[in-house]
Design a protein around this motif. Structure first.
Motif, short mmCIF file in Angstrom:
data_model
loop_
_atom_site.label_atom_id
_atom_site.label_comp_id
_atom_site.label_asym_id
_atom_site.label_seq_id
_atom_site.Cartn_x
_atom_site.Cartn_y
_atom_site.Cartn_z
N SER A 1 0.82 -1.22 0.00
CA SER A 1 0.00 0.00 0.00
C SER A 1 0.85 1.26 0.00
O SER A 1 2.04 1.25 0.24
N ALA A 2 0.19 2.35 -0.25
CA ALA A 2 0.86 3.66 -0.27
C ALA A 2 1.24 4.10 1.13
O ALA A 2 1.93 5.10 1.30
N LYS A 3 0.82 3.35 2.14
CA LYS A 3 1.08 3.74 3.52
C LYS A 3 2.58 3.79 3.82
O LYS A 3 3.00 4.43 4.76
N LEU B 1 4.82 4.97 1.85
CA LEU B 1 5.49 6.10 1.20
C LEU B 1 5.73 7.20 2.23
O LEU B 1 5.01 7.33 3.21
N SER B 2 6.75 7.98 1.97
CA SER B 2 6.99 9.15 2.81
C SER B 2 6.63 10.40 2.00
O SER B 2 6.46 10.32 0.79
N PHE B 3 6.53 11.52 2.70
CA PHE B 3 6.25 12.75 1.98
C PHE B 3 7.36 13.07 1.01
O PHE B 3 7.14 13.62 -0.05
N LEU C 1 6.72 11.52 -2.24
CA LEU C 1 5.76 12.28 -3.05
C LEU C 1 6.43 13.50 -3.66
O LEU C 1 6.24 13.81 -4.84
N LEU D 1 4.65 0.06 -5.03
CA LEU D 1 3.27 0.22 -5.49
C LEU D 1 2.90 -0.84 -6.52
O LEU D 1 1.73 -1.07 -6.78
N GLY D 2 3.91 -1.45 -7.10
CA GLY D 2 3.64 -2.44 -8.13
C GLY D 2 3.12 -1.82 -9.41
O GLY D 2 2.37 -2.43 -10.16
N VAL D 3 3.48 -0.58 -9.65
CA VAL D 3 3.00 0.14 -10.83
C VAL D 3 4.17 0.84 -11.51
O VAL D 3 5.06 1.35 -10.82
N LEU E 1 -1.04 10.01 -10.12
CA LEU E 1 -0.45 9.93 -8.78
C LEU E 1 0.23 11.25 -8.41
O LEU E 1 0.12 11.71 -7.27
N LYS F 1 -2.35 13.71 -7.27
CA LYS F 1 -2.76 13.46 -5.87
C LYS F 1 -1.66 13.91 -4.92
O LYS F 1 -1.92 14.49 -3.86
N ALA F 2 -0.43 13.62 -5.31
CA ALA F 2 0.70 13.96 -4.45
C ALA F 2 0.76 15.46 -4.22
O ALA F 2 1.01 15.93 -3.12
N LEU G 1 -1.69 16.37 -1.65
CA LEU G 1 -1.27 15.95 -0.31
C LEU G 1 -0.19 16.85 0.25
O LEU G 1 -0.19 17.17 1.43
N VAL H 1 0.57 18.68 3.85
CA VAL H 1 1.78 18.58 4.66
C VAL H 1 2.22 19.97 5.11
O VAL H 1 2.67 20.15 6.24
#
Lengths: 313, 313
Positions: free
Chosen positions: B2-4, B6-8, B11, B48-50, B69, B72-73, B76, B80
């Motif tokens: 999952s994207a969980k 990932l760090s800022f 992104l 992410l497998g992408v 993505l 979205k980043a 986000l 932050v």
DNA sequence: GTTTTCTATAGGATATCCCTATATGTTATA
DNA sequence: TATAACATATAGGGATATCCTATAGAAAAC
């Protein structure tokens, strides 16, 4: 130090601690050990330079900063869910956006066969269709503003892979008043090129039509040129000459059928063009490419011959 | 995965790559080396497998997933920024929320002195004021729903630190018709307790008043009890007896001044109460506490004697 | 043909993450 | 008061991540 070094996991842990009011319980919820979470919290606090929780011997009490931060964190985590959705969508076949370029002598006749089925089978696909000349399409493909191009072979562009879709026969379209319109057969060799009307330069169809009568290739100056296949058809109906039309564009055009006669050219060869689907060799969505190819083949009428697995380059 | 995870920073790098279309340039923008960014991107993609970018030998092309993505980043990362703001605010003195509890015999008379200056000097402070009895305030303080309590000493609660603010003298408030109202002085010993009206149980002021006439401590049954200082004042004005009122509450009450006479009790002692500011010993915002204490002292009228640095516990 | 430019890989130092075991202090119970 | 139950913090250690420099390899520019 800034929050930029935090991870989503940090936020998740922070929220969990705030929610449960206990490091141990939060550690369970986050599926890590209590010491790990304890140290993580300490690291976060030292990174931010802020005390997020008051340690009152036995109890953890979120400070006002901790509370405010947890609230922001909760918001952000919702956004992280959105990232997961994007990623998940990327794993679903034919979803998201697909940008497809089609040559203009094919698009208007091909798409009506494809779109209904596509929408039915893959409702989550947003298809962007772009019509242009082959060269422009290839430029956009290699430049990255198109994902897929449907055009006539051969393209043979480095870094672009072609997948054969179908063979589209050409029909001789001729005014019923023209000498070719009679019941006798017409051979490619009979096309003298003098009465032939063609699309303007750049359309591959013109080149292909001229290829069929190669002797006349260089005598096609001063000929009438049209900008669209429909204009071409009207010119033929008006008696301006004859032309070669690809099979799909002949389909069901009853309005002009009284004025135009369509016939196959005589000869051993199957005159026509090879339609291929092209994409950058590096394009990641191989599955989408093949699903899309197969859907096109499945939707075509019998007037064209689909190609099963042929791939070039 | 999952994207969980990932760090800022991930992104941020992703957006930078998307924006610049180049790993090298993005590496510069992110202040890391090109190989680091190259590997980071590879890690993100595998997590992410992408495939986020198509690698076309020399050029990087964001895939449709990568583009989505990155969008979205970008969203986000704005969030932050909000976290950074929360943290920055935590470093600013007296900003954010401060929850203050005050005993009800002090709050209504003290706050008018403080609030104007507080709002002027620290406009970013959101003050939540809560009035209650001392015991309830202490419970909320130790429980964490209050940050600061202003009450009469001594509190002496474990884990709670007291900072002396000022000494508030008591005035004898008596109906002008009462015997004590005369020009002669009245001593504490003269208070027989019979005509004394007090606040209901729980108010520390009652205990303090009784302390002043200790001999009568246990004869205070069947006395009149009032719920608020203002009711008490009206009872005195109506001739129900006398009472002791803290200095700040005597201040400017011209409406009843014709009916009530206020006088100091005679004696060597300065009769009154010690007002302290209390907070959990673990409370992180020491600076805020001291700024707040000092501001209170600075705003007080001359009728009370401020305490400079006294601290208990 | 050479240089420049860009990405990928290799090797290595340091930091992070997360574990188990244990210390320490608090609360509940006998 | 002693003991058990519970919560947080610390210590030690292994796996992994991060980030660096140096370098390879391939395409573009000159």
């Amino acid at each position: 130090m800034s929050a930029k070094n935090l991870s989503f996991r940090d936020l998740q842990c922070l929220v969990a601690i705030c929610d449960s009011g206990s490091i141990s319980k939060a550690a369970d919820a986050c599926a890590i050990s209590q010491p790990s979470l304890s140290e993580r919290l300490k690291r976060i606090e030292s990174q931010l330079g802020v005390e997020l929780f008051e340690r009152n011997k036995r109890s953890l009490l979120p400070s006002s900063t901790g509370e405010a931060l947890a609230a922001k964190a909760r918001e952000l985590l919702v956004g992280v869910g959105a990232i997961d959705e994007v990623v998940a969508a990327a794993h679903k076949p034919l979803s998201g956006t697909l940008r497809v370029g089609v040559i203009s002598t094919l698009g208007p006749y091909l798409m009506p066969y494809i779109l209904p089925q596509l929408r039915k089978q893959y409702p989550e696909l947003e298809l962007i269709i772009h019509e242009d000349l082959t060269d422009a399409l290839i430029t956009e493909l290699t430049g990255g503003s198109l994902d897929i191009v449907i055009a006539a072979a051969p393209l043979e562009v480095p870094g672009v892979r072609e997948i054969g879709l179908f063979h589209e026969p050409f029909f001789l379209a001729v005014s019923k008043l023209h000498k070719f319109a009679g019941p006798h057969s017409t051979a490619a060799a009979d096309l003298d090129g003098k009465d032939m009307v063609l699309l303007e330069d750049g359309h591959c169809l013109s080149d292909q039509a001229l290829d069929i009568c190669p002797a006349k290739r260089r005598t096609n100056k001063n000929r009438l040129h049209s900008m669209s296949l429909e204009t071409l058809r009207h010119m033929v109906a008006a008696g301006a000459g004859y032309t070669l039309l690809p099979s799909l564009s002949v389909g069901n055009k009853p309005s002009l059928s009284k004025l135009i006669s369509y016939k196959k050219l005589d000869g051993k060869r199957q005159y026509g063009r090879q339609i291929v689907l092209a994409h950058r060799s590096s394009f990641a969505r191989k599955t989408d490419v093949h699903l899309f190819s197969q859907l096109i083949r499945d939707c075509l009428p019998d007037s064209v011959e689909t190609i099963l697995t042929s791939t070039r380059h």
